[in-house]
Design a protein around this motif. Structure first.
Motif, mmCIF file in Angstrom:
data_model
loop_
_atom_site.group_PDB
_atom_site.id
_atom_site.type_symbol
_atom_site.label_atom_id
_atom_site.label_comp_id
_atom_site.label_asym_id
_atom_site.label_seq_id
_atom_site.Cartn_x
_atom_site.Cartn_y
_atom_site.Cartn_z
ATOM 1 N N MET A 29 102.844 -58.306 -44.792
ATOM 2 C CA MET A 29 102.803 -57.691 -46.115
ATOM 3 C C MET A 29 102.671 -58.781 -47.160
ATOM 4 S SD MET A 29 105.703 -54.742 -45.913
ATOM 5 C CE MET A 29 105.314 -54.139 -47.531
ATOM 6 N N ASP A 30 101.991 -58.453 -48.232
ATOM 7 C CA ASP A 30 101.854 -59.375 -49.345
ATOM 8 C C ASP A 30 103.199 -59.477 -50.067
ATOM 9 O OD1 ASP A 30 100.573 -61.050 -51.166
ATOM 10 O OD2 ASP A 30 100.048 -59.375 -52.493
ATOM 11 N N ARG A 32 103.871 -59.981 -53.094
ATOM 12 C CA ARG A 32 103.857 -59.259 -54.379
ATOM 13 C C ARG A 32 104.117 -57.776 -54.193
ATOM 14 N NH1 ARG A 32 98.271 -61.507 -56.458
ATOM 15 N NH2 ARG A 32 98.009 -61.495 -54.219
ATOM 16 N N SER A 33 103.623 -57.196 -53.098
ATOM 17 C CA SER A 33 103.866 -55.770 -52.862
ATOM 18 C C SER A 33 105.336 -55.517 -52.527
ATOM 19 C CB SER A 33 102.960 -55.248 -51.757
ATOM 20 O OG SER A 33 103.223 -55.921 -50.545
ATOM 21 N N PHE A 37 107.594 -53.091 -54.781
ATOM 22 C CA PHE A 37 108.336 -51.981 -54.183
ATOM 23 C C PHE A 37 109.816 -52.058 -54.560
ATOM 24 C CE2 PHE A 37 110.855 -50.197 -50.684
ATOM 25 C CZ PHE A 37 110.427 -48.892 -50.745
#
Length: 51
Positions: A29-30, A32-33, A37
């Motif tokens: 997963m990035d 930033r995401s 979240f």
């Protein structure tokens, strides 16, 4: 005494190799995401507390 101190790095070499290995089946997963979240989840909790 110096002979027992020199074994610390050698005994942890296997752990370093284990944590450096990347699993190709792992979910990536990035970062930033993940932060986005977390921020959205925090806002949701604040809104639900206000109601």
């Amino acid at each position: 005494m110096s002979s027992s101190d020199s074994g610390g790095l050698m005994s942890s070499a296997g752990l370093v190799r284990y944590f450096d290995a990347e699993d190709r089946n792992a979910i990536t997963m990035d970062p930033r995401s993940v932060v986005a979240f977390g921020a959205m989840f925090g806002v949701l909790v604040l809104v639900l507390n206000a109601l």
